[in-house]
Scaffold this active site. Structure first.
Site, PDB file in Angstrom:
ATOM      1  CB  VAL A  83      -0.827  -0.044   1.190  1.00 50.63           C
ATOM      2  CG1 VAL A  83      -1.453   1.262   1.416  1.00 50.63           C
ATOM      3  CG2 VAL A  83      -2.063  -0.962   1.086  1.00 50.63           C
ATOM      4  CE  LYS A  84       3.190   7.077  -3.851  1.00 53.23           C
ATOM      5  NZ  LYS A  84       3.035   7.687  -5.149  1.00 53.23           N
ATOM      6  CD  GLN A  85      -2.850   7.094   2.491  1.00 52.89           C
ATOM      7  OE1 GLN A  85      -2.785   8.054   2.000  1.00 52.89           O
ATOM      8  NE2 GLN A  85      -3.877   6.139   2.359  1.00 52.89           N
TER       9      GLN A  85
END
Length: 350
Positions: free
Chosen positions: A236-238
């Site tokens: 996940v990129k956040q």
């Protein structure tokens, strides 16, 4: 090695000595050289997905550490080629993008179908490719914000990609459709043996209230992460959390007062830890974005983001504009400085 304390300046003690108490590190599934064998191998991912994930974790300067440094260059579509590359027009050539990732010691390069397809036979066997399949284009007038598919999973497979990526603008009117499309793309990618990366971004002007941008609040971004891992994102990129209390300020959705009273504090490591916790307590790696280039402060900001991510239990950084919107030697040096945070044993999980 990088002078981490010197770059952090007055924040050094606060960031390097903090101990998280709301969610202790003992409750997390932490990165490590055996992460794929210890964590991912027990999932429903196929041997081909495991192989590609292992190649991701075993490439570049962070190989074998369990951490990731990824170069993303899709801003030519997301923002416009002029705004992305006028500072350094050599990166209009896809070859130079991949060579920066190689020279910068990155685990992978993430870009568009066109960029990676243009150089696939030359580089796909030298560094893992992550094809970002959907994009928001800003040539439509008046501008509108929507992630639409620019290609098919099979094209990513054919050009030798190790993984595919997609963005969902959670909170937008189009988020339901985007979530369904990303889910279908990820299922097909896993069938073909590629891992998946989801950009879990919040997008809605109503998320700003009284001068505070709650699209980077820990509670809302944490929930976006939790939705992302539900469709089997492997990473996940956040955006790193900068505040908290989005649910309360916007007076919508459901939350619990214990989140604000006991599970988090205002400390950036605790806020980012809530993002990690929503990635199945770290079973899915959280990588934070490096953000836009701000000039001379880029190195300090990038190192700060890396320290917070690592100490929160995250898996790494995805650093784009801060590296490619500057002379190549400076961009490489910045990427190495970020990686040095993850290689420095004195910077440990809080």
């Amino acid at each position: 090695m990088t002078d981490i304390q010197g770059l952090l300046g007055d924040e050094a003690e606060e960031l390097l000595t903090h101990t998280a108490r709301g969610i202790p590190k003992e409750d997390l599934v932490l990165p490590g050289r055996d992460f794929v064998d210890r964590v991912v191998a027990g999932t429903d991912r196929s041997p081909r997905v495991l192989r590609n994930l292992e190649s991701l974790f075993d490439h570049g300067r962070l190989a074998g550490s369990g951490y990731l440094s990824i170069l993303p260059v899709d801003q030519g579509i997301e923002h416009s080629a002029a705004s992305a590359f006028a500072a350094n027009p050599r990166y209009l050539d896809p070859r130079n993008i991949v060579e920066l990732a190689l020279e910068g010691g990155c685990n992978a390069v993430a870009s568009t179908l066109g960029v990676l397809g243009a150089v696939s036979r030359r580089f796909a066997h030298k560094i893992p490719f992550i094809v970002k399949l959907n994009h928001n284009e800003l040539l439509t007038y008046p501008n509108h914000y929507d992630q639409i598919m620019f290609g098919k999973v099979e094209q990513c497979f054919d050009l030798g990609a190790a993984g595919v990526g997609a963005t969902v603008y959670f909170g937008s009117e189009q988020s339901d459709r985007q979530l369904q499309e990303a889910s279908e793309v990820f299922a097909r990618a896993h069938e073909l043996g590629m891992f998946t990366v989801l950009w879990c971004y919040l997008r809605n002007p109503a998320f700003s209230r009284d001068g505070v941008d709650y699209s980077v609040s820990a509670d809302l971004t944490g929930q976006a992460n939790h939705l992302g891992v539900t469709i089997e994102a492997d990473i996940v990129k956040q955006k790193q959390a900068q505040n908290n209390g989005g649910y309360r300020a916007l007076d919508f959705g459901r939350t619990d007062p214990r989140l604000y009273a006991t599970l988090t504090t205002g400390h950036p490591i605790d806020l980012t830890r809530w993002q990690v916790a929503n990635c199945y307590m770290g079973r899915v790696g959280l990588i934070n974005s490096g953000g836009a280039s701000a000039g001379e402060s880029d190195l300090t900001q990038a190192v700060r983001t890396a320290v917070i991510n690592k100490r929160a239990g995250g898996t790494g950084l995805i650093t784009g504009r801060k590296s490619f919107q500057r002379p190549t030697d400076e961009g490489v040096a910045l990427l190495h400085a970020v990686q040095n945070v993850y290689l420095d044993d004195s910077v440990s999980v809080a």
